[in-house]
Design a protein around this motif. Structure first.
Motif, PDB file in Angstrom:
ATOM      1  N   ALA A   1       0.837  -1.190   0.000  1.00  0.00           N
ATOM      2  CA  ALA A   1       0.000   0.000   0.000  1.00  0.00           C
ATOM      3  C   ALA A   1       0.877   1.246   0.000  1.00  0.00           C
ATOM      4  CB  ALA A   1      -0.919  -0.009   1.214  1.00  0.00           C
ATOM      5  N   GLY A   2       0.564   2.164  -0.908  1.00  0.00           N
ATOM      6  CA  GLY A   2       1.338   3.395  -1.001  1.00  0.00           C
ATOM      7  C   GLY A   2       2.481   3.351  -1.994  1.00  0.00           C
ATOM      8  N   THR A   3       2.756   2.181  -2.579  1.00  0.00           N
ATOM      9  CA  THR A   3       3.787   2.105  -3.607  1.00  0.00           C
ATOM     10  C   THR A   3       3.420   3.050  -4.747  1.00  0.00           C
ATOM     11  OG1 THR A   3       4.275  -0.198  -3.081  1.00  0.00           O
ATOM     12  CG2 THR A   3       4.969   0.603  -5.244  1.00  0.00           C
ATOM     13  N   GLN A   4       4.361   3.858  -5.206  1.00  0.00           N
ATOM     14  CA  GLN A   4       4.031   4.811  -6.253  1.00  0.00           C
ATOM     15  C   GLN A   4       5.187   4.985  -7.228  1.00  0.00           C
ATOM     16  OE1 GLN A   4       3.140   8.415  -3.971  1.00  0.00           O
ATOM     17  NE2 GLN A   4       5.001   9.378  -4.748  1.00  0.00           N
ATOM     18  N   ARG A   5       4.825   5.420  -8.436  1.00  0.00           N
ATOM     19  CA  ARG A   5       5.777   5.748  -9.481  1.00  0.00           C
ATOM     20  C   ARG A   5       5.427   7.119 -10.037  1.00  0.00           C
ATOM     21  NH1 ARG A   5       8.060   2.245 -12.799  1.00  0.00           N
ATOM     22  NH2 ARG A   5       9.064   4.135 -13.575  1.00  0.00           N
ATOM     23  N   ASP A   6       6.437   7.924 -10.312  1.00  0.00           N
ATOM     24  CA  ASP A   6       6.248   9.235 -10.923  1.00  0.00           C
ATOM     25  C   ASP A   6       6.824   9.213 -12.334  1.00  0.00           C
ATOM     26  OD1 ASP A   6       5.043  10.402  -8.667  1.00  0.00           O
ATOM     27  OD2 ASP A   6       7.003  10.766  -7.756  1.00  0.00           O
ATOM     28  N   PHE A   7       6.138   9.919 -13.242  1.00  0.00           N
ATOM     29  CA  PHE A   7       6.533   9.926 -14.646  1.00  0.00           C
ATOM     30  C   PHE A   7       6.487  11.356 -15.177  1.00  0.00           C
ATOM     31  CE2 PHE A   7       4.527   5.875 -13.771  1.00  0.00           C
ATOM     32  CZ  PHE A   7       5.366   4.937 -14.358  1.00  0.00           C
ATOM     33  N   ALA A   8       7.411  11.670 -16.063  1.00  0.00           N
ATOM     34  CA  ALA A   8       7.378  12.906 -16.841  1.00  0.00           C
ATOM     35  C   ALA A   8       7.472  12.509 -18.312  1.00  0.00           C
ATOM     36  CB  ALA A   8       8.529  13.832 -16.454  1.00  0.00           C
ATOM     37  N   LEU A   9       6.520  12.972 -19.115  1.00  0.00           N
ATOM     38  CA  LEU A   9       6.427  12.530 -20.502  1.00  0.00           C
ATOM     39  C   LEU A   9       6.383  13.735 -21.429  1.00  0.00           C
ATOM     40  CD1 LEU A   9       4.175  10.737 -18.644  1.00  0.00           C
ATOM     41  CD2 LEU A   9       4.366   9.296 -20.657  1.00  0.00           C
ATOM     42  N   ALA A  10       6.974  13.578 -22.621  1.00  0.00           N
ATOM     43  CA  ALA A  10       6.978  14.644 -23.622  1.00  0.00           C
ATOM     44  C   ALA A  10       6.565  14.074 -24.969  1.00  0.00           C
ATOM     45  CB  ALA A  10       8.365  15.273 -23.721  1.00  0.00           C
ATOM     46  N   SER A  11       5.669  14.772 -25.649  1.00  0.00           N
ATOM     47  CA  SER A  11       5.202  14.391 -26.981  1.00  0.00           C
ATOM     48  C   SER A  11       5.311  15.597 -27.903  1.00  0.00           C
ATOM     49  CB  SER A  11       3.745  13.910 -26.938  1.00  0.00           C
ATOM     50  OG  SER A  11       3.564  12.861 -26.022  1.00  0.00           O
ATOM     51  N   ALA A  12       5.477  15.344 -29.186  1.00  0.00           N
ATOM     52  CA  ALA A  12       5.578  16.438 -30.154  1.00  0.00           C
ATOM     53  C   ALA A  12       5.349  15.877 -31.553  1.00  0.00           C
ATOM     54  CB  ALA A  12       6.937  17.127 -30.072  1.00  0.00           C
ATOM     55  N   ASN A  13       4.983  16.749 -32.471  1.00  0.00           N
ATOM     56  CA  ASN A  13       4.876  16.317 -33.864  1.00  0.00           C
ATOM     57  C   ASN A  13       4.999  17.516 -34.792  1.00  0.00           C
ATOM     58  OD1 ASN A  13       2.097  17.314 -34.730  1.00  0.00           O
ATOM     59  ND2 ASN A  13       1.511  16.021 -32.985  1.00  0.00           N
ATOM     60  N   LEU A  14       5.317  17.213 -36.036  1.00  0.00           N
ATOM     61  CA  LEU A  14       5.387  18.195 -37.111  1.00  0.00           C
ATOM     62  C   LEU A  14       4.764  17.566 -38.348  1.00  0.00           C
ATOM     63  CD1 LEU A  14       6.423  20.947 -38.192  1.00  0.00           C
ATOM     64  CD2 LEU A  14       8.531  19.759 -38.851  1.00  0.00           C
ATOM     65  N   GLN A  15       3.812  18.273 -38.962  1.00  0.00           N
ATOM     66  CA  GLN A  15       3.116  17.760 -40.134  1.00  0.00           C
ATOM     67  C   GLN A  15       3.149  18.809 -41.242  1.00  0.00           C
ATOM     68  OE1 GLN A  15      -0.800  15.836 -38.916  1.00  0.00           O
ATOM     69  NE2 GLN A  15      -0.210  16.796 -36.976  1.00  0.00           N
ATOM     70  N   VAL A  16       3.393  18.356 -42.458  1.00  0.00           N
ATOM     71  CA  VAL A  16       3.450  19.230 -43.621  1.00  0.00           C
ATOM     72  C   VAL A  16       2.589  18.626 -44.718  1.00  0.00           C
ATOM     73  CG1 VAL A  16       4.925  20.280 -45.371  1.00  0.00           C
ATOM     74  CG2 VAL A  16       5.785  19.990 -43.047  1.00  0.00           C
ATOM     75  N   SER A  17       1.774  19.458 -45.365  1.00  0.00           N
ATOM     76  CA  SER A  17       0.987  18.997 -46.501  1.00  0.00           C
ATOM     77  C   SER A  17       1.098  20.004 -47.633  1.00  0.00           C
ATOM     78  CB  SER A  17      -0.486  18.803 -46.103  1.00  0.00           C
ATOM     79  OG  SER A  17      -1.067  20.013 -45.669  1.00  0.00           O
ATOM     80  N   VAL A  18       1.023  19.514 -48.850  1.00  0.00           N
ATOM     81  CA  VAL A  18       1.134  20.372 -50.026  1.00  0.00           C
ATOM     82  C   VAL A  18       0.152  19.891 -51.079  1.00  0.00           C
ATOM     83  CG1 VAL A  18       3.046  18.945 -50.914  1.00  0.00           C
ATOM     84  CG2 VAL A  18       2.683  21.261 -51.808  1.00  0.00           C
ATOM     85  N   THR A  19      -0.543  20.834 -51.689  1.00  0.00           N
ATOM     86  CA  THR A  19      -1.400  20.532 -52.837  1.00  0.00           C
ATOM     87  C   THR A  19      -0.521  20.568 -54.069  1.00  0.00           C
ATOM     88  OG1 THR A  19      -3.295  21.547 -51.732  1.00  0.00           O
ATOM     89  CG2 THR A  19      -3.471  21.179 -54.103  1.00  0.00           C
TER      90      THR A  19
END
Length: 678
Positions: free
Chosen positions: A424-442
């Motif tokens: 009881a009380g066991t815990q884990r801490d996390f720090a997460l990072a996400s990112a993206n880059l999208q390009v479209s052309v007609t």
């Protein structure tokens, strides 16, 4: 490669670009082509409710199989779990109106998409890859069901479907929309007996006669499920540019059979509450501001009362030999805004959710001399996640568009009580990072090219961290698991005209710390836990839709995913094989007739260390027809016309509650629907 049963799908895709687009029926299909070609994001696909209404789908998983890259885990007659590009469970997000929704069963007996009804839903969005920054997790994609809202004036929908195995889907929705306020109320009822597979046997009749896990004779053809769902939504428009909504839904599912597992659901009870307030164009730069708060809860009880394993003995003194009582709840809040900046749109937000999960298991003999001792299978564990994101989208000239952003999350997982894995009380801490880059052309008129680079992340869940089930099948979590991260590249092209649409895409993912099952044996004990491995996923998808002369339409699609455990140098388990479909439809806007050929290749890339077995290729034929006049529509069809006996690859679960048997797909089954909208 020997095309075999794939000839029709391959030929359909090859000839589609060369078919002339002559005069065609001005039906909903033409509008769908326009939406696919000009209004839909390159990384987004949508399931239309027309396709759902015309199909015999019993749940959202079966309905979404029509989308390239989407598959299901077959568990029984209903509650099939979603798989997106080979990723499932917490590797993808399953949302309703942006709300996080989770099932309570530790082995996903009740998948998230099981806990809402078709009649509630207006549209389903499918985002493939790590390109949704507005929600935490879902490193492989997001499926978001958008519920209906009232239209102006009085309106309503009535629908009744009847089919093989005494299947009934009935729903009624009524609504009123005014300038200041509106409201909607709905009810749905679902029932079915036990389906037959193509060999004429019940899909519950899959166990050897010596197996203690087999169904009792009087349960083989018992009710497969009984589900009642009721919901309401109230809206208020305090000003021209503002809106507030409050919605509530309750679902009660009873006696749901899961031959995929060793137990069946006694009941699932789901509550959902969602409140939103939205402000648009209220200030000179601020385009929109939205606040959302929500809560949902699932109570789930399952046991083996219908199996031979529950026959009374000296130690089995109750109606069951094992039972699990599980509950999960999510409470969350979001704040998001969008504003015009430097010729583009800057959007961002803050969000928080808390996911609680508790599962207590009892068996007749965990400990000698102490039958039915309670076990904290998932020890009242919680996850708290707070995050923020920002993304910017801007056109560069008339042809180019660029979009990019980043997200950060801080999370904590904590065990509320103890078991053999976590105190009881066991815990884990996390720090997460996400990112993206999208390009479209007609690149040319009607031709869109797009590319994306993204990083998505997801937390290990409470089961993977803290679960404990001792015994000869010793299953346990691993509290030191790391968060998973996916680095993915996507390339795609889309070409469309008023009556023609074709797209194709490829993707490649390097997944670090992928959470993979780990099985090993110590003496007479089989052990199953989880480990972080490095993995590679790659695949391709293609789809086409074209209108032909004389009111004919053609639609076809192909999808393929391959995945490798780079750490263990073997395939990742539970990856669907090459799959496709080809359909020919005649539709004059009043009457339609359609034939569909569904094709799936052999899957021989399996993880033998987990005793995963290969599955053979198969093909099935579906026919349907219908008529729509003003507000009245009628549909009828038959699936698996030639009564093929076959198995989907995702029809077998490993320990701890593996049945050891594959669940076959349904044999020939018919259905008919009558609906009225006003």
């Amino acid at each position: 490669m020997n095309l075999g049963p794939w000839k029709s799908a391959v030929i359909m895709l090859l000839i589609a670009p060369g078919i002339p687009a002559a005069s065609a029926a001005q039906s909903l299909l033409l509008e769908e082509i326009v939406i696919l070609g000009t209004r839909q994001s390159p990384t987004e696909e949508n399931l239309t409710m027309r396709e759902v209404r015309e199909s015999p789908a019993r749940d959202m998983g079966e309905a979404l199989k029509r989308v390239e890259g989407v598959d299901i885990v077959r568990k029984g007659a209903i509650a099939n779990d979603l798989v997106l590009r080979g990723l499932q469970k917490d590797n993808i997000n399953v949302l309703v109106d942006g709300m996080r929704l989770h099932g309570a069963c530790p082995n996903r007996m009740d998948s998230a998409s099981f806990h809402y009804d078709f009649a509630e839903v207006e549209q389903v969005q499918v985002f493939k890859g790590p390109y949704d920054l507005t929600n935490p997790g879902g490193m492989g994609g997001t499926v978001n069901a958008i519920t209906k809202r009232p239209h102006a004036g009085f309106g309503g929908e009535l629908s009744l479907t009847h089919g093989s195995y005494d299947m009934v889907n009935a729903s009624a929705v009524g609504s009123y929309g005014g300038e200041v306020g509106d409201g909607l109320v709905g009810y749905a009822h679902k029932f079915s007996g036990t389906p037959n597979s193509g060999d004429g046997r019940f899909i519950t009749d899959i166990y050897p006669r010596t197996s203690a896990n087999r169904y009792r004779p009087d349960a083989l053809d018992s009710r497969s499920y009984l589900i009642n769902t009721a919901w309401t939504k109230l809206g208020w428009n305090p000003g021209r540019d503002s809106r507030m909504e409050l919605g509530y839904s309750f679902q009660d599912a009873r006696h749901v059979l899961y031959p995929y597992l060793l137990m069946d659901a006694v009941y699932d009870q789901t509550h959902r509450v969602n409140w939103t307030f939205e402000l648009k164009d209220a200030f000179s730069l601020l385009d929109s501001l939205k606040v959302q708060a929500y809560w949902d809860q699932v109570d789930h009880l399952m046991d083996d009362n219908l199996r031979e394993s529950s026959r009374p003995t000296a130690v089995i003194t109750r109606p069951y030999s094992m039972v699990t009582d599980a509950r999960t709840d999510v409470v969350g809040a979001k704040l998001s805004a969008a504003l015009s900046m430097a010729g583009g749109t800057l959007s961002g937000g803050l969000d928080y959710y808390k996911r609680g999960w508790n599962a207590v298991n009892m068996r007749s003999m965990y400990v000698a001399g102490d039958p039915y001792r309670s076990l904290n299978m998932i020890p009242d564990a919680s996850i708290h996640d707070g995050g923020f994101y920002a993304q910017y989208e801007r056109p560069l000239g008339e042809r180019w568009t660029i979009k990019g952003g980043a997200r950060g999350d801080f999370a904590r997982a904590r065990a509320g009580s103890g078991n053999a894995v976590a105190a009881a009380g066991t815990q884990r801490d996390f720090a997460l990072a996400s990112a993206n880059l999208q390009v479209s052309v007609t690149a040319a008129k009607g031709l869109l090219l797009y590319a994306g680079l993204g990083r998505g992340t997801r937390l290990p869940d409470q089961k993977e961290l803290f679960m404990s089930i001792p015994g000869t099948k010793n299953t346990f979590g691993y509290p030191d698991l790391k968060a998973t991260h996916n680095h993915e590249a996507d390339l795609g092209a889309r070409y469309s005209t008023d009556r023609f649409y074709v797209n194709g895409s490829i993707y490649y993912s390097k997944v670090g710390n992928f959470i993979n099952p780990l099985g090993y044996r110590v003496g007479a004990v089989n052990n199953l836990t989880f480990e972080n491995v490095n993995a590679t996923f790659w695949g391709a998808e293609s789809g086409a839709q074209v209108s032909l002369p004389l009111h004919f339409f053609v639609k076809a699609g192909l999808s393929y995913t391959e995945a490798r455990n780079d750490t263990g140098r073997r395939p990742i388990s539970e990856i669907p094989p090459l799959r496709g479909s080809a359909a020919l439809r005649w539709d004059d806007s009043t009457f339609f007739v359609e034939a569909v050929e569904n094709l799936t290749a052999r899957q021989d890339r399996v993880d033998t260390s987990l005793l995963e077995a290969q599955t053979a290729n198969w093909e099935t034929t579906d026919l349907k027809a219908g008529v729509a006049y003003r507000g009245v529509s009628a549909y009828a069809g038959v699936s698996n016309l030639f009564d093929r006996h076959y198995y989907g690859h995702l029809s077998y679960l490993r320990d701890p509650f593996a049945s050891g048997q594959k669940v076959p797909e349904n044999g020939r089954n018919w259905y008919a629907t009558l609906a009225y909208r006003f």
